[in-house]
Design an enzyme around this catalytic site. Structure first.
Site, PDB file in Angstrom:
ATOM      1  N   ARG A   3       0.818  -1.226   0.000  1.00  0.00           N
ATOM      2  CA  ARG A   3       0.000   0.000   0.000  1.00  0.00           C
ATOM      3  C   ARG A   3       0.852   1.277   0.000  1.00  0.00           C
ATOM      4  O   ARG A   3       0.460   2.287  -0.571  1.00  0.00           O
ATOM      5  CB  ARG A   3      -0.931  -0.043   1.230  1.00  0.00           C
ATOM      6  CG  ARG A   3      -1.918   1.100   1.339  1.00  0.00           C
ATOM      7  CD  ARG A   3      -2.913   0.799   2.457  1.00  0.00           C
ATOM      8  NE  ARG A   3      -3.628   1.992   2.903  1.00  0.00           N
ATOM      9  CZ  ARG A   3      -4.820   2.380   2.446  1.00  0.00           C
ATOM     10  NH1 ARG A   3      -5.434   1.677   1.523  1.00  0.00           N
ATOM     11  NH2 ARG A   3      -5.389   3.471   2.916  1.00  0.00           N
ATOM     12  N   ILE A  21      -7.440   7.576  -1.456  1.00  0.00           N
ATOM     13  CA  ILE A  21      -7.330   6.109  -1.413  1.00  0.00           C
ATOM     14  C   ILE A  21      -8.118   5.705  -0.167  1.00  0.00           C
ATOM     15  O   ILE A  21      -7.954   6.302   0.898  1.00  0.00           O
ATOM     16  CB  ILE A  21      -5.850   5.652  -1.355  1.00  0.00           C
ATOM     17  CG1 ILE A  21      -5.715   4.132  -1.208  1.00  0.00           C
ATOM     18  CG2 ILE A  21      -5.072   6.326  -0.249  1.00  0.00           C
ATOM     19  CD1 ILE A  21      -4.243   3.627  -1.275  1.00  0.00           C
ATOM     20  N   SER A  22      -9.020   4.735  -0.304  1.00  0.00           N
ATOM     21  CA  SER A  22      -9.921   4.387   0.801  1.00  0.00           C
ATOM     22  C   SER A  22      -9.172   3.817   1.996  1.00  0.00           C
ATOM     23  O   SER A  22      -8.093   3.244   1.854  1.00  0.00           O
ATOM     24  CB  SER A  22     -10.947   3.356   0.330  1.00  0.00           C
ATOM     25  OG  SER A  22     -11.657   3.830  -0.788  1.00  0.00           O
ATOM     26  N   GLN A  23      -9.812   3.937   3.172  1.00  0.00           N
ATOM     27  CA  GLN A  23      -9.310   3.331   4.406  1.00  0.00           C
ATOM     28  C   GLN A  23      -9.142   1.811   4.167  1.00  0.00           C
ATOM     29  O   GLN A  23     -10.005   1.194   3.534  1.00  0.00           O
ATOM     30  CB  GLN A  23     -10.382   3.593   5.472  1.00  0.00           C
ATOM     31  CG  GLN A  23     -10.145   2.995   6.820  1.00  0.00           C
ATOM     32  CD  GLN A  23     -11.445   2.964   7.639  1.00  0.00           C
ATOM     33  OE1 GLN A  23     -12.548   3.019   7.078  1.00  0.00           O
ATOM     34  NE2 GLN A  23     -11.306   2.883   8.926  1.00  0.00           N
ATOM     35  N   PRO A  24      -8.070   1.203   4.674  1.00  0.00           N
ATOM     36  CA  PRO A  24      -7.848  -0.235   4.425  1.00  0.00           C
ATOM     37  C   PRO A  24      -9.064  -1.100   4.790  1.00  0.00           C
ATOM     38  O   PRO A  24      -9.437  -1.998   4.033  1.00  0.00           O
ATOM     39  CB  PRO A  24      -6.647  -0.578   5.313  1.00  0.00           C
ATOM     40  CG  PRO A  24      -5.914   0.721   5.469  1.00  0.00           C
ATOM     41  CD  PRO A  24      -6.956   1.801   5.439  1.00  0.00           C
TER      42      PRO A  24
END
Ligand code: SAH
Length: 225
Positions: free
Chosen positions: A46, A72-75
């Site tokens: 990431r 970028i979205s939260q994991p």
């Protein structure tokens, strides 16, 4: 818990260890158990999908800025969406909203082919180079309004929209195979819920999951700019 996450992510720690900590403390503890999802998230680096100023925060429990007002979205959100899609290695998936390319890489670890559409050309090109450098050969890219889908490549077994829409656009439902699943954050422009839609025979079944907040899907079947 925050202290524990931060302490597991000191600048001296190798990225592999931080990624393992991310999967353990943010994803498994919140109930994601699908082995293919956990394996993919343990593997994809990431930190190579964020800008140099955000590298130290790449494995934190949050969305991060990727430029041009996008994120970028939260994991955890990536994990939830990927699990809801119910993936296996035989499937073809359409993603709308390539962004950094991180979600596309997670999908590409699991499925046969990923088609991903992004409206901002510089994001498409950066994601294309990243995935190419990382050796992914099963991802096709396109710069266009993804709210109308990708008719030439349809039908798709799964469709994932990673930007917020008022509802899942009708053309995308039409581009799903019978038995196919689409997942998207739907609702108002500043607050949504994750929707899983399954097409079977003539029926469409909708199930709502967690509340969430995504950048808007801008386009013909999304929001106005
Ligand atoms: N999946 C991405 C994050 C997506 S952020 C990742 O893993 O990094 C949402 C993205 O959707 C943004 O890059 C935005 O430009 C894009 N987007 C918004 N509307 C779109 C549309 N109509 N078609 C394609 N992409 C769109």
């Amino acid at each position: 818990m925050i202290d524990r996450i931060r302490s597991l992510q000191s600048p001296d720690q190798p990225f592999d260890d931080r990624r393992r900590a991310m999967v353990d403390t943010q994803i498994m503890t919140r109930g994601i158990h699908a082995p293919l999802v956990l394996e993919a998230m343990s593997k994809v680096p990431r930190h190579l999908f964020v800008g140099s100023d955000a590298v130290e925060r790449a494995y934190y429990d949050m969305a991060l800025d990727i430029g041009m007002g996008q994120t970028i979205s939260q994991p955890y959100m990536v994990a939830v969406m990927t699990e809801l899609l119910g993936l296996n290695s035989t499937l073809r998936v359409l993603e709308i909203g390539t962004g950094s390319g991180y979600q596309a890489a997670i999908l590409a670890e699991i499925v046969r082919e990923v088609c991903t559409i992004e409206r901002i050309e510089s994001h498409t090109e950066r994601a294309r180079h990243r995935l190419n450098d990382l050796g992914y050969t099963n991802v096709r890219f396109r710069t266009a309004d993804g709210s109308v889908g990708w008719a030439e490549e349809a039908p798709f077994d799964r469709i994932l929209i990673t930007a917020a829409a008022p509802d899942i656009p009708q053309p995308l439902i039409e581009q799903l195979t019978d038995g196919g699943i689409a997942v998207a954050p739907v609702g108002a422009r500043h607050t949504q819920q994750l929707l899983k839609l399954q097409k079977s025979g003539g029926d469409i079944v909708r199930e709502f999951y967690v509340p969430c907040l995504f950048v808007p899907l801008i386009g013909q079947y999304g929001w106005q700019e």
